[in-house]
Design an enzyme around this catalytic site. Structure first.
Site, PDB file in Angstrom:
ATOM      1  N   LYS A 128      38.991  37.330  44.855  1.00  0.00           N
ATOM      2  CA  LYS A 128      39.603  37.249  46.179  1.00  0.00           C
ATOM      3  C   LYS A 128      40.746  38.259  46.219  1.00  0.00           C
ATOM      4  O   LYS A 128      41.865  37.957  45.843  1.00  0.00           O
ATOM      5  CB  LYS A 128      40.096  35.820  46.445  1.00  0.00           C
ATOM      6  N   SER A 160      43.035  35.453  43.643  1.00  0.00           N
ATOM      7  CA  SER A 160      44.126  36.019  44.434  1.00  0.00           C
ATOM      8  C   SER A 160      45.336  36.398  43.571  1.00  0.00           C
ATOM      9  O   SER A 160      45.255  37.341  42.795  1.00  0.00           O
ATOM     10  CB  SER A 160      44.513  35.019  45.534  1.00  0.00           C
ATOM     11  N   ASP A 173      46.051  46.330  32.937  1.00  0.00           N
ATOM     12  CA  ASP A 173      46.214  47.776  33.146  1.00  0.00           C
ATOM     13  C   ASP A 173      47.383  48.347  32.358  1.00  0.00           C
ATOM     14  O   ASP A 173      47.348  49.499  31.925  1.00  0.00           O
ATOM     15  CB  ASP A 173      46.422  48.069  34.634  1.00  0.00           C
TER      16      ASP A 173
END
Length: 479
Positions: free
Chosen positions: A350, A325, A336
């Site tokens: 998740k 999560s 990224d």
């Protein structure tokens, strides 16, 4: 069919009509809005408009056959079940089943469940100290929390709990199982666990305790290299991280860090805003995370501020299958933005957003409903996929090889003395056992430190090359 049965069917149909905003015969007018009279149209009306209207009408209709089945099942339970069950219990159980059938994270919240949500984000609660989910009807351990009874008892990420004491968890909701694991401090509970690689189920007894979670910890690994451990994301975890970052800088000789390890292993997640704040501590600009769902207010974007408290310090992030999560949001964003090297194993996956929706008929009850999915800045969905590390490094145990006793020059009779005037010492056969190295204690962390050292050396060499190039005399172009 009895008169009672007919009455119950009509009553239930009326209840459903009021709660959904549709009439029993399937009209599509929402509650509070008047139906608009249907105007006659000429034959030249576009056929697609007629089809769209028909589709909208079909979408608004209640599934009468399924409702008949539901009411019949309810009546059979009321008349034939071994014990008498009241309508309220049956309907609440139906609501629970409806939500648990959607996904492992949606749930029906009673008044006590709202308090539970507040406790879980405050950092202090009673229980075992594990983050759990549901898988195939059993409780799956996402991650044990640091320094809790569960971790000390040897509970591991990926364990499937099939029994609590002598009661099977099959058929329990997630909330029910969590309630059973909670209890008075000092009271034991026996967990029957299925673990990959073990031939038969394990029985582990864990003593309940008051769980006080320190979400952020830090230490210096070596001169210039710091370590920050984030065990879960609480409401102030991002602010605590900045405090620890400042302490690490002050602890260095020159007040600067050469590199930092951010440990997100076995971090089950937590508060979204805290995760966004942690990423913002390491980047100056750009998207951090965004969410997409079916309703307008489920589409959100979170962007970085223009400051970078970390001052661009080289960063390695440790992740594993217990990172879930909010941890995956942090890892994915830093990856990224090419801000960190991710080391370890693939994360849990998740990537869904749960929204607490209070019920209009009872403000103390509500739904915890999955309303959106998380996406990393580059558009990757985390759900059921997770974040893949840049350097795959499974958990490993390093065992030093015991060396055979060796004789050195200092052990030989008549050896020459040291040229610097130092007195040579023979090898002591009763040497004390050295302390465990970092590689022996935590192999993944030791390799993260090695990666940071490599990054520091690479950056230093790049600077030195640039300096030398600037000192070289510039050659004029030949004419």
């Amino acid at each position: 069919m009895t008169t009672t049965f007919r009455f119950n069917r009509l009553l239930l149909a009326s209840i459903l009509a009021l709660s959904t905003g549709f009439s029993p015969i399937g009209l599509t007018a929402p509650v509070g809005e008047k139906e608009q009279p249907v105007k006659e149209t000429s034959q030249s009306t576009d056929s697609s408009s007629t089809e769209n209207a028909k589709a909208a009408s079909e979408k608004g209709r209640l599934p009468l056959e399924e409702l008949r089945t539901f009411t019949e099942v309810m009546q059979r339970i009321k008349t034939a079940y071994v014990e008498e069950v009241d309508d309220k219990t049956l309907l609440e159980n139906a609501i629970k089943g409806m939500l648990s059938g959607l996904d492992p994270h949606s749930d029906y919240l009673k008044p006590d469940d709202f308090k539970e949500l507040e406790i879980n984000t405050s950092g202090q609660f009673g229980g075992l100290g594990i983050e759990v989910g549901m898988e195939d009807g059993f409780i799956k351990v996402i991650s044990p929390i640091d320094d809790t009874p569960a971790q000390k008892a040897g509970i591991q990420p990926g364990d499937l709990i099939i029994k609590l004491d002598d009661t099977s968890v099959k058929g329990m909701t997630l909330m029910d199982s969590v309630d059973r694991m909670r209890g008075k401090p000092g009271e034991p509970i026996k967990l029957t666990i299925v673990r990959e690689g073990e031939p038969k189920p394990l029985e582990i007894t864990v003593k309940r305790d008051i769980i006080k979670v320190q979400s952020v910890r830090s230490k210096t690994l070596e001169d210039g290299y710091g370590y920050i451990r984030l065990s879960q994301f609480q409401s102030d975890s991002d602010k605590e991280l900045l405090v620890h970052l400042g302490k690490l800088k002050k602890a260095q000789k020159d007040g600067k860090l050469k590199g930092l390890v951010l440990d997100l292993r076995n971090n089950p997640g937590g508060v979204l805003q805290a995760a966004v704040g942690v990423v913002d501590s390491f980047i100056k600009e750009g998207l951090i995370v965004y969410t997409k769902g079916r309703i307008p207010n489920s589409d959100l974007k979170f962007n970085a501020s223009s400051t970078d408290p970390s001052n661009g310090v080289p960063l390695v992030v440790l992740i594993n299958g217990g990172s879930a999560s909010a941890s995956e949001i942090v890892a994915g964003a830093l990856q990224d933005h090419h801000r960190a090297v991710l080391l370890g194993t693939q994360t849990f996956g998740k990537g869904s957003v749960q929204t607490v929706l209070p019920l209009s008929v009872d403000s103390e009850r509500g739904l915890k409903l999955t309303t959106a999915l998380y996406y990393t800045p580059s558009g990757r969905s985390i759900q059921a996929e997770g974040i893949k590390p840049d350097i795959v490094l499974p958990r490993a145990k390093v065992t030093p090889v015991e060396s055979v006793e060796q004789y050195k020059e200092a052990n030989l009779q008549g050896h020459l003395s040291n040229g610097n005037g130092k007195k040579a010492k023979a090898t002591d056969k009763k040497e004390t056992k050295p302390e465990k190295s970092l590689a022996e204690e935590d192999y993944q962390l030791s390799q993260a430190l090695n990666v940071l050292k490599g990054m520091h050396i690479g950056a230093w060499k790049k600077k030195e090359t640039a300096k030398k190039a600037s000192k070289q005399p510039q050659m004029a172009d030949a004419k």
